[in-house]
Design an enzyme around this catalytic site. Sequence first.
Site, PDB file in Angstrom:
ATOM      1  N   VAL A  14      44.753  41.188  36.449  1.00 55.62           N
ATOM      2  CA  VAL A  14      44.701  41.221  34.989  1.00 55.62           C
ATOM      3  C   VAL A  14      44.875  39.795  34.489  1.00 55.62           C
ATOM      4  O   VAL A  14      45.585  38.990  35.096  1.00 55.62           O
ATOM      5  CB  VAL A  14      45.781  42.145  34.380  1.00 55.62           C
ATOM      6  CG1 VAL A  14      45.442  43.600  34.640  1.00 55.62           C
ATOM      7  CG2 VAL A  14      47.163  41.823  34.923  1.00 55.62           C
ATOM      8  N   SER A  15      44.235  39.487  33.382  1.00 50.38           N
ATOM      9  CA  SER A  15      44.152  38.105  32.919  1.00 50.38           C
ATOM     10  C   SER A  15      45.391  37.621  32.179  1.00 50.38           C
ATOM     11  O   SER A  15      45.670  36.423  32.152  1.00 50.38           O
ATOM     12  CB  SER A  15      42.930  37.928  32.010  1.00 50.38           C
ATOM     13  OG  SER A  15      41.749  38.268  32.697  1.00 50.38           O
TER      14      SER A  15
END
Length: 202
Positions: A14-15
């Site tokens: 996930v960023s």
Amino acid sequence: MRYAPLMRVGYARVSTIEQDAERQVARLLELGVPEDRIYSDVGFSGAKMTRTGLDNALAAVREGDTFVVPALDRLARNTEGALEVIRRLTDAGVIFQNGTTPYDPKDPMAKLFFTILAAVAEAEGGWISLRTREAMARPKVRAKLKGRRPKLTERQDENIAKHMAAGDLAVAEIAQMFNTSRTGVYRAQARHQARSAQRVGE
């Protein structure tokens, strides 16, 4: 000669630290990846190919194993990076699987398909970055982002505890990654240890 059974190794990403990889992990479990063979990165852009979780996942696979991602954009947000990882896995005799689709390096159509997917993922990453920059330029959005740090989730506590146990990052680096303080890192580790002890006692 290899004597260990063939494995399935999964990778999730996930960023931002506000996001959670739970859905991706659940998907990898559905795809047959054991929970202890799932590696993840939290707060890492797909454009950056040097990531602790990805490096550990790639180091865990051996010839004949299968490397699984829930979606290609979780592996990389740039075409060159995605194809380089796939080439590296293929050269090592590791099967690459995107969702339910395994990659066959001998099939030219499969190679074309994955190249197109990687290019689309890169384009989507560019569009997201552009929209984010445009939103951040608005005064109201900047004002909302100010204030107290967001509360860490249970999954983020777990990821912090894993980094602390592995010793792969300094406490200050972990704090920066999860947008918290050094004290917040130690508290997250303590919360995770308390939860783990409670589960064992149940």
